[in-house]
Design a protein around this motif. Structure first.
Motif, PDB file in Angstrom:
ATOM      1  N   CYS A 112      -0.022  13.465   3.758  1.00 29.86           N
ATOM      2  CA  CYS A 112      -0.792  12.236   3.985  1.00 29.86           C
ATOM      3  C   CYS A 112      -0.450  11.182   2.938  1.00 29.86           C
ATOM      4  CB  CYS A 112      -2.284  12.553   3.979  1.00 29.86           C
ATOM      5  SG  CYS A 112      -3.350  11.111   4.163  1.00 29.86           S
ATOM      6  N   ASN A 113      -0.399  11.596   1.674  1.00 34.19           N
ATOM      7  CA  ASN A 113      -0.100  10.647   0.597  1.00 34.19           C
ATOM      8  C   ASN A 113       1.322  10.108   0.681  1.00 34.19           C
ATOM      9  OD1 ASN A 113      -2.670  10.963  -0.490  1.00 34.19           O
ATOM     10  ND2 ASN A 113      -2.044  12.621  -1.839  1.00 34.19           N
TER      11      ASN A 113
ATOM     12  N   LYS B 251       1.544   7.491   3.510  1.00 32.97           N
ATOM     13  CA  LYS B 251       0.950   6.219   3.107  1.00 32.97           C
ATOM     14  C   LYS B 251       1.828   5.480   2.100  1.00 32.97           C
ATOM     15  CE  LYS B 251      -3.854   7.638   3.870  1.00 32.97           C
ATOM     16  NZ  LYS B 251      -5.158   7.935   3.229  1.00 32.97           N
ATOM     17  N   LYS B 252       2.535   6.231   1.250  1.00 32.31           N
ATOM     18  CA  LYS B 252       3.367   5.606   0.222  1.00 32.31           C
ATOM     19  C   LYS B 252       4.659   5.058   0.797  1.00 32.31           C
ATOM     20  CE  LYS B 252       5.840   6.603  -4.084  1.00 32.31           C
ATOM     21  NZ  LYS B 252       6.150   7.617  -5.116  1.00 32.31           N
TER      22      LYS B 252
ATOM     23  N   SER C 238     -11.587   8.706   4.059  1.00 31.96           N
ATOM     24  CA  SER C 238     -11.376   8.654   2.617  1.00 31.96           C
ATOM     25  C   SER C 238     -12.745   8.674   1.944  1.00 31.96           C
ATOM     26  CB  SER C 238     -10.617   7.377   2.230  1.00 31.96           C
ATOM     27  OG  SER C 238     -11.392   6.230   2.537  1.00 31.96           O
TER      28      SER C 238
END
Length: 626
Positions: free
Chosen positions: A80-81, A84-85, A305
């Protein structure tokens, strides 16, 4: 497949983790796996039955990296991170270009304020919404101000601050922490009640208000009782405007998906206390080839979140392949268990069906918009093909117009439509050369000659170099030419075109009845006023006229400034050109100070003083030139 890539595939470990597919150094896809060796190797099996999107991605992969983790949950969080990055092209990306209003409360402050925000930011504050509009938010804020004396100003509060209380405190709508009239504990208790209320739990508030109204009435304090009565009415009005779902009064999130062409629409409906408090739609780009459960998983990991926590129960429209892992991830956000289910029958299934119904309605709207767009473009081109007897619908149409003032500063415009859509990057201006007086016919002939001769020369050069002619400035020749004018303009344009050895279909659009004028034809074609083909060529003609007029006016304005400057002693062509380039318009030059004029390169203080005095000679307080 390169030997280096084959070696990396053979060396993959039997461990959980994430993999990053690369193409020419750019990350184009991020994924996770329980077993990296098995998962990554599947992409490169010749017999693998991949979707078209995956096949396209694999064809571009020339390298990959891996990141090892301890378990599935860590892999899911890391994936997920990373998505998003890096925002990889082949991943499902959450897009939301709507800016719905939210209510924001920052609980980290000692005396939090209630604010309206246009977007949800990950700043550690609590957000409520989204609401359907600013009016809805202000209505909720008005009601909350009536119920809970919380400050709605964003004034920074400093320790020991003793400001004068505002009007809201005097009418009982603020506890005035700015004046030191309330402690943090008392204020925090009101904040908790407000958060409970904004979460959709109205019953407790109504019960307390009715109790206070009864007490006030029993004490014959009828003015106070009337205040509580008005607050009860406001809460009831708010409740009635929200759809009652009657599903046991629980807090739930309902998430459904629906493929639409290459994308997937996702509907999120939030219910609090059994009532629908918000409904929002998102688009997941290039996700239609993925399984519904995979799409929902990717969406939920990006949507939820700490600032946007899930409800204790989430209903989804398709079973999730890793439901238990996702439940654990979401549970860590709210510090309690989150249940994810895909109901097949009963009231909960009806909620999911409601979300799907909203998606189908939105998909129908999208299809109607696309059909209308096609009718205005491709459909209009096909109709134009039939009307003009063309062998195929014209891909590139160019429209031309002439603009001048009694033959002075004559200019021409070239505007372009490609596949029925304006291609503004292809627009061109032309200055008419060596033609005396207002001669639109010869001007049009010159423009067509220059455009096509440049195009043929550039096309030959690009073909010799092995380049696509469509990539040049002029080499992409038109399939159809529109002349803004009648038979004579079309005749001169056709002569210019044939002189270049070309036979491009051409027509004119006469202004009187917007009739189509064909070369070598005595009779014109009059299309129905509702014809999409007529609307398309009218748009092209109007754009050519607008573009020509705009350029002509700019030249006239620039010429006017230059003419005035020619009369000033000491301002020669070089300085005049520098001043024109710097200020652009007469208005800008007249508004400039003497110092600002002196800042122009090559202009001395004496020059600037002469220009300033000349331009302001008629002003009442300006010094005379005598």
């Amino acid at each position: 497949m390169t030997p280096e890539l084959e070696f990396k595939i053979r060396s993959l470990p039997d461990s959980p983790g994430c993999y990053l597919m690369k193409s020419k150094g750019e990350i184009i896809y991020v994924g996770k796996a329980k077993n990296l060796k098995n998962r990554v190797r599947q992409y490169f099996h010749a017999s693998a039955s991949h979707t078209p999107k995956v096949r396209a991605m694999v064809e571009k992969v020339d390298d990959f990296d891996i990141v090892l983790v301890d378990g599935e949950l860590e892999a899911l969080i890391l994936e997920c991170n990373l998505i998003k990055k890096h925002m990889p092209w082949y991943n499902i990306l959450l897009k939301d270009d709507k800016h719905y209003p939210f209510i924001r409360i920052d609980l980290r402050e000692p005396f939090p304020a209630v604010e309206l925000r246009r977007e949800q930011v990950k700043d550690g504050a609590r957000y409520f919404g989204p609401y359907v509009g600013a009016a809805a938010v202000r209505e909720v804020l008005d009601i909350s101000r009536m119920l809970f004396p919380i400050r709605h100003c964003t004034k920074p509060l400093k320790p020991g601050m003793k400001a004068r209380p505002c009007l809201h405190h005097q009418v009982g709508q603020c506890l005035a922490p700015c004046a030191g009239l309330v402690d943090e504990a008392t204020y925090g208790a009101e904040i908790k009640k407000l958060i409970h209320f904004l979460g959709g739990h109205y019953d407790d508030v109504l019960k307390e208000l009715k109790s206070r109204m009864a007490e006030a009435a029993a004490a014959m304090n009828y003015e106070r009782a009337a205040v509580y009565r008005d607050r009860i009415r406001a809460v009831n009005d708010l409740m009635q405007r929200q759809k009652a779902l009657d599903v046991g009064g629980e807090d739930r999130d309902i998430i459904a998906e629906l493929p639409v062409d290459a994308d997937v629409l996702v509907q999120v409906m939030l219910t609090r206390g059994g009532r629908l408090i918000s409904s929002e739609m998102f688009t997941l780009s290039r996700a239609a080839d993925d399984e519904p459960g995979e799409v929902l998983t990717r969406f939920m990991t990006q949507y939820y979140s700490a600032e946007n926590p899930p409800a204790p129960e989430v209903l989804v429209s398709a079973p999730l392949p890793e439901s238990a892992v996702l439940e654990e991830l979401l549970g860590e956000i709210i510090h309690r268990r989150v249940r994810i289910s895909c109901p097949q029958r009963g009231d909960k299934a009806k909620l999911v069906q409601m979300a799907r119904k909203n998606l189908r309605d939105e998909a129908a709207k999208i299809e109607k918009k696309r059909a209308r767009s096609r009718e205005r473009t491709i459909g209009a081109l096909e109709e134009l093909q039939a009307v003009l007897g063309l062998p195929a619908p014209p891909r590139r149409i160019e429209g031309y117009d002439i603009s001048n003032t009694q033959g002075v500063l004559s200019v021409a415009s070239e505007v372009v439509m490609i596949d029925g859509v304006s291609a503004r990057r292809e627009y061109r201006h032309y200055r008419i050369r060596d033609i005396e007086g207002p001669n639109d016919f010869e001007s049009m002939k010159q423009v067509i000659t220059r455009r096509l001769s440049h195009g043929l020369a550039e096309k030959a050069q690009r073909e010799q170099e092995g380049l696509d002619p469509r990539g040049g400035k002029f080499s992409d020749l038109p399939d159809l030419i529109l002349i803004d004018g009648g038979p004579e303009q079309v005749k001169f344009a056709q002569e210019a075109m044939r002189a270049q050895g070309l036979d491009i279909p051409m027509f004119g659009l006469a202004k009187r009845l917007d009739e189509i004028v064909l070369p070598d034809k005595d009779e014109s074609i009059l299309l129905d006023r509702h014809s999409e083909a007529l609307h398309l060529i009218e748009r092209l003609r109007d754009e050519a006229h607008r573009f020509a007029i705009t350029h002509h006016r700019a030249l006239r304005q620039k010429k006017g400034v230059g003419s005035k400057l020619e009369e000033i002693p000491g301002i020669g062509p070089r300085r005049r050109r520098a001043i024109l380039t710097h200020f652009k318009t007469m208005e800008a030059l007249r508004s400039a100070t003497e110092d600002e004029i002196a800042d122009v390169d090559g202009v001395t203080r004496e020059n600037a003083r002469a220009v300033y005095r000349y331009l302001h000679a008629d002003d009442e307080n300006s010094p005379s030139l005598d």
